[in-house]
Design a protein around this motif. Structure first.
Motif, PDB file in Angstrom:
ATOM      1  N   ILE A   1     -18.443   4.036 -22.216  1.00  0.00           N
ATOM      2  CA  ILE A   1     -17.439   4.058 -23.400  1.00  0.00           C
ATOM      3  C   ILE A   1     -16.101   3.447 -23.259  1.00  0.00           C
ATOM      4  O   ILE A   1     -15.349   3.917 -22.356  1.00  0.00           O
ATOM      5  N   THR A   2     -15.695   2.516 -23.913  1.00  0.00           N
ATOM      6  CA  THR A   2     -14.623   1.720 -23.849  1.00  0.00           C
ATOM      7  C   THR A   2     -13.718   1.798 -25.063  1.00  0.00           C
ATOM      8  O   THR A   2     -12.599   1.538 -25.153  1.00  0.00           O
ATOM      9  N   ASP A   3     -14.386   2.209 -26.063  1.00  0.00           N
ATOM     10  CA  ASP A   3     -13.640   2.368 -27.405  1.00  0.00           C
ATOM     11  C   ASP A   3     -12.481   3.338 -27.217  1.00  0.00           C
ATOM     12  O   ASP A   3     -12.642   4.668 -26.810  1.00  0.00           O
ATOM     13  N   ILE A   4     -11.263   3.370 -27.486  1.00  0.00           N
ATOM     14  CA  ILE A   4     -10.155   4.199 -27.426  1.00  0.00           C
ATOM     15  C   ILE A   4      -9.375   3.903 -28.693  1.00  0.00           C
ATOM     16  O   ILE A   4      -9.425   2.796 -29.574  1.00  0.00           O
ATOM     17  N   PRO A   5      -8.740   5.027 -29.301  1.00  0.00           N
ATOM     18  CA  PRO A   5      -8.026   4.900 -30.453  1.00  0.00           C
ATOM     19  C   PRO A   5      -6.740   3.921 -30.483  1.00  0.00           C
ATOM     20  O   PRO A   5      -6.217   4.011 -29.310  1.00  0.00           O
ATOM     21  N   ALA A   6      -6.585   3.274 -31.173  1.00  0.00           N
ATOM     22  CA  ALA A   6      -5.384   2.155 -30.965  1.00  0.00           C
ATOM     23  C   ALA A   6      -3.991   3.003 -31.183  1.00  0.00           C
ATOM     24  O   ALA A   6      -3.868   3.921 -32.036  1.00  0.00           O
ATOM     25  N   VAL A   7      -3.176   2.736 -30.544  1.00  0.00           N
ATOM     26  CA  VAL A   7      -1.732   3.169 -30.531  1.00  0.00           C
ATOM     27  C   VAL A   7      -0.964   2.654 -31.392  1.00  0.00           C
ATOM     28  O   VAL A   7      -1.052   1.005 -31.096  1.00  0.00           O
ATOM     29  N   LYS A   8      -0.136   2.968 -32.325  1.00  0.00           N
ATOM     30  CA  LYS A   8       0.459   2.062 -33.225  1.00  0.00           C
ATOM     31  C   LYS A   8       1.712   1.896 -32.424  1.00  0.00           C
ATOM     32  O   LYS A   8       2.542   2.637 -32.222  1.00  0.00           O
ATOM     33  N   THR A   9       1.919   0.626 -32.022  1.00  0.00           N
ATOM     34  CA  THR A   9       2.959  -0.008 -31.576  1.00  0.00           C
ATOM     35  C   THR A   9       4.099  -0.272 -32.699  1.00  0.00           C
ATOM     36  O   THR A   9       3.634  -0.770 -33.752  1.00  0.00           O
ATOM     37  N   PRO A  10       5.337  -0.196 -32.395  1.00  0.00           N
ATOM     38  CA  PRO A  10       6.338  -0.532 -33.303  1.00  0.00           C
ATOM     39  C   PRO A  10       6.315  -1.924 -33.832  1.00  0.00           C
ATOM     40  O   PRO A  10       6.806  -2.276 -34.890  1.00  0.00           O
ATOM     41  N   VAL A  11       5.984  -2.790 -32.945  1.00  0.00           N
ATOM     42  CA  VAL A  11       6.218  -4.420 -33.066  1.00  0.00           C
ATOM     43  C   VAL A  11       4.703  -4.856 -32.715  1.00  0.00           C
ATOM     44  O   VAL A  11       4.004  -4.632 -31.723  1.00  0.00           O
ATOM     45  N   ARG A  12       4.104  -5.702 -33.675  1.00  0.00           N
ATOM     46  CA  ARG A  12       2.669  -6.267 -33.577  1.00  0.00           C
ATOM     47  C   ARG A  12       2.758  -7.114 -32.433  1.00  0.00           C
ATOM     48  O   ARG A  12       3.682  -7.939 -32.383  1.00  0.00           O
ATOM     49  N   PRO A  13       1.801  -7.142 -31.769  1.00  0.00           N
ATOM     50  CA  PRO A  13       1.438  -8.324 -30.958  1.00  0.00           C
ATOM     51  C   PRO A  13       1.481  -9.620 -31.351  1.00  0.00           C
ATOM     52  O   PRO A  13       1.067  -9.781 -32.543  1.00  0.00           O
ATOM     53  N   VAL A  14       1.858 -10.754 -30.719  1.00  0.00           N
ATOM     54  CA  VAL A  14       1.857 -12.066 -31.280  1.00  0.00           C
ATOM     55  C   VAL A  14       1.048 -12.888 -30.340  1.00  0.00           C
ATOM     56  O   VAL A  14       1.239 -12.671 -29.327  1.00  0.00           O
ATOM     57  N   ILE A  15       0.126 -13.994 -30.850  1.00  0.00           N
ATOM     58  CA  ILE A  15      -0.634 -14.772 -29.936  1.00  0.00           C
ATOM     59  C   ILE A  15      -0.113 -16.163 -30.370  1.00  0.00           C
ATOM     60  O   ILE A  15      -0.018 -16.645 -31.769  1.00  0.00           O
ATOM     61  N   ALA A  16       0.121 -16.952 -29.438  1.00  0.00           N
ATOM     62  CA  ALA A  16       0.632 -18.266 -29.653  1.00  0.00           C
ATOM     63  C   ALA A  16      -0.399 -19.161 -29.237  1.00  0.00           C
ATOM     64  O   ALA A  16      -0.666 -19.504 -28.144  1.00  0.00           O
ATOM     65  N   GLY A  17      -1.155 -19.860 -30.195  1.00  0.00           N
ATOM     66  CA  GLY A  17      -2.419 -20.750 -29.823  1.00  0.00           C
ATOM     67  C   GLY A  17      -3.653 -19.984 -30.420  1.00  0.00           C
ATOM     68  O   GLY A  17      -3.874 -18.727 -30.160  1.00  0.00           O
ATOM     69  N   PHE A  18      -4.344 -20.843 -31.121  1.00  0.00           N
ATOM     70  CA  PHE A  18      -5.570 -20.626 -31.848  1.00  0.00           C
ATOM     71  C   PHE A  18      -6.745 -21.221 -31.398  1.00  0.00           C
ATOM     72  O   PHE A  18      -7.554 -21.578 -31.931  1.00  0.00           O
ATOM     73  N   GLY A  19      -6.912 -21.368 -29.839  1.00  0.00           N
ATOM     74  CA  GLY A  19      -8.109 -22.028 -29.314  1.00  0.00           C
ATOM     75  C   GLY A  19      -9.028 -20.683 -28.937  1.00  0.00           C
ATOM     76  O   GLY A  19      -8.816 -19.598 -29.352  1.00  0.00           O
ATOM     77  N   PRO A  20      -9.916 -20.945 -27.897  1.00  0.00           N
ATOM     78  CA  PRO A  20     -10.887 -19.863 -27.543  1.00  0.00           C
ATOM     79  C   PRO A  20     -10.152 -18.715 -27.035  1.00  0.00           C
ATOM     80  O   PRO A  20     -10.399 -17.719 -27.270  1.00  0.00           O
ATOM     81  N   ALA A  21      -9.093 -19.050 -26.136  1.00  0.00           N
ATOM     82  CA  ALA A  21      -8.530 -17.705 -25.574  1.00  0.00           C
ATOM     83  C   ALA A  21      -7.740 -16.920 -26.765  1.00  0.00           C
ATOM     84  O   ALA A  21      -7.635 -15.826 -26.753  1.00  0.00           O
ATOM     85  N   GLY A  22      -7.027 -17.789 -27.782  1.00  0.00           N
ATOM     86  CA  GLY A  22      -6.327 -16.896 -28.700  1.00  0.00           C
ATOM     87  C   GLY A  22      -7.181 -16.180 -29.744  1.00  0.00           C
ATOM     88  O   GLY A  22      -7.017 -15.190 -30.096  1.00  0.00           O
ATOM     89  N   ILE A  23      -8.406 -17.020 -30.029  1.00  0.00           N
ATOM     90  CA  ILE A  23      -9.128 -16.632 -30.807  1.00  0.00           C
ATOM     91  C   ILE A  23      -9.943 -15.244 -30.430  1.00  0.00           C
ATOM     92  O   ILE A  23      -9.823 -14.138 -31.273  1.00  0.00           O
ATOM     93  N   PHE A  24     -10.344 -15.235 -29.075  1.00  0.00           N
ATOM     94  CA  PHE A  24     -10.904 -13.925 -28.604  1.00  0.00           C
ATOM     95  C   PHE A  24     -10.095 -12.788 -28.092  1.00  0.00           C
ATOM     96  O   PHE A  24     -10.413 -11.499 -28.113  1.00  0.00           O
ATOM     97  N   CYS A  25      -8.870 -13.175 -27.778  1.00  0.00           N
ATOM     98  CA  CYS A  25      -8.025 -12.372 -27.593  1.00  0.00           C
ATOM     99  C   CYS A  25      -7.454 -11.520 -29.056  1.00  0.00           C
ATOM    100  O   CYS A  25      -7.480 -10.504 -29.149  1.00  0.00           O
ATOM    101  N   ALA A  26      -7.476 -12.292 -30.000  1.00  0.00           N
ATOM    102  CA  ALA A  26      -7.166 -11.748 -31.278  1.00  0.00           C
ATOM    103  C   ALA A  26      -8.386 -10.744 -31.921  1.00  0.00           C
ATOM    104  O   ALA A  26      -8.130  -9.605 -32.288  1.00  0.00           O
ATOM    105  N   LEU A  27      -9.610 -11.197 -31.664  1.00  0.00           N
ATOM    106  CA  LEU A  27     -10.848 -10.412 -31.813  1.00  0.00           C
ATOM    107  C   LEU A  27     -10.756  -9.122 -31.218  1.00  0.00           C
ATOM    108  O   LEU A  27     -10.796  -8.013 -31.869  1.00  0.00           O
ATOM    109  N   THR A  28     -10.409  -9.297 -30.084  1.00  0.00           N
ATOM    110  CA  THR A  28     -10.496  -7.939 -29.375  1.00  0.00           C
ATOM    111  C   THR A  28      -9.268  -7.177 -29.585  1.00  0.00           C
ATOM    112  O   THR A  28      -9.637  -5.884 -29.718  1.00  0.00           O
TER     113      THR A  28
END
Length: 535
Positions: free
Chosen positions: A91-118
């Motif tokens: 079991i890897t599902d864990i409840p998301a912790v609400k961080t005060p500032v949203r994470p940012v991804i610079a770049g929307f290639g394969p690394a950025g896309i799958f980082c965002a999906l995760t």
């Protein structure tokens, strides 16, 4: 019950049902098998002792009734047969912790896309910044460049939705062995990629299908609360007490940021320069330089398949070639071989020429192309972090000037190259590079060591694939974007920069991946590291 059978050789044109083939391998009645799933399918065209061309399968067999203990013991003893026991997935599902500032991804290639999906799957709603345009607008920008020679430095083969891989062959082969790859392949299939990518030994999507796939992945991220901004380039990072405080975009927008995933791609030279000025720990990294070579696809098919070349039951043939002369310290290798594709203009900076290979899903252009590359490292270009970029720019600009300073590419036949002549335009195949080409001497835009290695390699490769060094085969310069010229140093466990808290370098641009799949896996792993650190 599930039984896995490995290394099942089936003659490529044998149309026997896989259920029957599996039953024969297990020595069971066909009626006991309820389902056969292809786990892996590869071509074996080696023809040892005049053997035919085989497809080599790994199959998972679902048995619809309980087998006797004697049969199970007998099967378990057989080579290439494995009884798959039911396993409980962790079991890897864990409840998301609400961080005060949203994470940012610079770049929307394969690394950025799958980082965002995760991140989205765990309840985080990342802000994604992509310096280039969405894939449809980007397609028009690239098409315009190829037709008119008018480069858009912000939106091209290197920059834009989907990353550089969107204008490639869409290969999904990788040396990385990570169980997450199956999940990534599943995501690709759900987004419109062909189902066969989940089991083919050398899967590819093709640039035409990738355009649809990346749009569907974008929609999935947006539906999960992600926010995507195109034509939004990261230009500055504010760091306080060795931690990220905020980031600045080209339009001077400032975004509060405590976690920044840098998925910038291998051609973001200006971003590397900004990071260097910010004292982010980086190092110079080896990469490669060379040319693209083109042949009639039927020549490659014939050398690989012999009398079976052209059979529609066989895939368009490819090759993988290496050459090494240790005595003279020379090496060369084929890279990103594109069956049935074309050579494309891949410049991302003005007054520079670089190429890439691209093909559509059907690989039916009739022309094969591949990069022929030689490795270069700090010994050739200097040990400063940015020296590799200077090296790339120098030779890409030489190629630009040599071909007329109009984004035409310098080309030369193999015969002219080996005899140190130039001007022959009797090409074995018409050069596919657009907007245009100019016959020159490629020695004038290559480092001497690369030029010598390429000369030696061509003769060697011709012995492996007769006709490879045909005197009229055309070579196009230059190819210099096979990998990043820098590595942004990070902790191997946390994926975080060694000296900047909250900075996560990921993918090809960070120097930790070398293709669509390895970049995607890297993006997933970095996101998971961030997620679990916040639980």
């Amino acid at each position: 019950m599930l039984i896995r059978i490995k290394n099942i050789n089936v003659v490529f044109d044998d149309d026997t049902a896989l259920t029957i083939i599996a039953a024969r391998a297990l020595k069971l009645q066909t009626c006991l098998i309820s389902h056969v799933t292809v786990i892996r399918k590869a071509v074996d065209a080696r023809r040892y002792n005049n053997a035919p061309i085989y497809y080599v399968y790994t199959l998972d067999i679902t048995i619809n009734s309980k087998l006797s203990s004697n049969i199970l013991r007998s099967l378990a003893k057989k080579k290439n047969i494995e009884i798959i026991k039911d396993s409980i997935k962790p079991i890897t599902d864990i409840p998301a912790v609400k961080t005060p500032v949203r994470p940012v991804i610079a770049g929307f290639g394969p690394a950025g896309i799958f980082c965002a999906l995760t991140l989205c799957r765990y309840g985080y709603k990342p802000i994604i910044l992509e310096r280039g345009n969405d894939v449809d607008t980007r397609h028009q920008d690239v098409k315009n460049f190829w037709q008119t020679g008018q480069l858009n430095p912000a939106s091209n083969v290197q920059f834009g939705e989907g990353g550089a891989g969107t204008f490639s062959d869409g290969k999904l082969t990788t040396r990385v062995h990570d169980p997450k790859m199956q999940e990534i392949l599943t995501d690709f299939v759900k987004a419109g990629a062909p189902a066969e990518i989940k089991y083919l030994h050398k899967p590819h999507i093709g640039t035409d299908i990738l355009h649809t796939v990346v749009k569907n992945l974008r929609k999935k991220i947006l539906a999960a609360g992600g926010e995507i901004h195109f034509a939004s380039q990261l230009t500055d990072i504010t760091i306080e007490n060795n931690s990220i405080k905020n980031i600045t975009l080209a339009d001077h927008t400032i975004i509060d940021c405590q976690a920044l995933f840098l998925a910038i791609g291998h051609s973001a030279r200006d971003t590397y320069e900004m990071l260097y000025k910010k004292n982010i720990q980086m190092q110079a990294k080896p990469f490669a330089i060379g040319v693209r070579i083109e042949h009639p696809q039927n020549l490659i098919d014939s050398t690989q398949y012999g009398v079976d070349a052209g059979n529609p039951l066989l895939p368009t043939a490819d090759y993988n070639l290496t050459f090494q002369d240790r005595q003279h310290n020379l090496s060369c290798y084929s890279f990103c071989m594109c069956p049935g594709g074309k050579v494309v203009a891949a410049a991302s900076e003005e007054n520079q020429i670089t190429t890439n290979g691209m093909s559509y899903y059907k690989r039916n252009s009739g022309i094969a192309n591949s990069a022929l590359l030689t490795p270069v490292g700090p010994a050739e270009f200097g040990s400063n972090v940015l020296d590799g970029i200077k090296f790339q720019r120098h030779y890409e600009h030489l190629a630009f000037k040599l071909a007329g300073s109009n984004y035409f590419a310098p080309v030369q036949t193999v015969g002219d190259y080996l005899s140190h002549q130039s001007g022959n335009d009797k090409f074995l195949t018409a050069p596919t590079y657009a907007p245009g080409i100019k016959p020159v001497d490629l020695h004038d835009c290559l480092p001497a060591s690369t030029a010598i290695a390429l000369e030696a390699a061509l003769s060697h490769f011709d012995k492996k694939l007769p006709g490879f060094a045909h005197k009229n085969a055309v070579m196009t310069g230059l190819e210099m974007r096979s990998s990043a010229p820098c590595r942004i140093l990070r902790d191997k466990d946390t994926f975080m920069s060694l000296n900047t808290s909250g900075l996560y370098p990921v993918g090809e641009g960070a120097g930790y991946a070398g293709g669509i799949m390895s970049a995607a896996v890297d993006g997933v792993n970095a996101a998971l590291s961030y997620i679990f650190s916040n639980k």
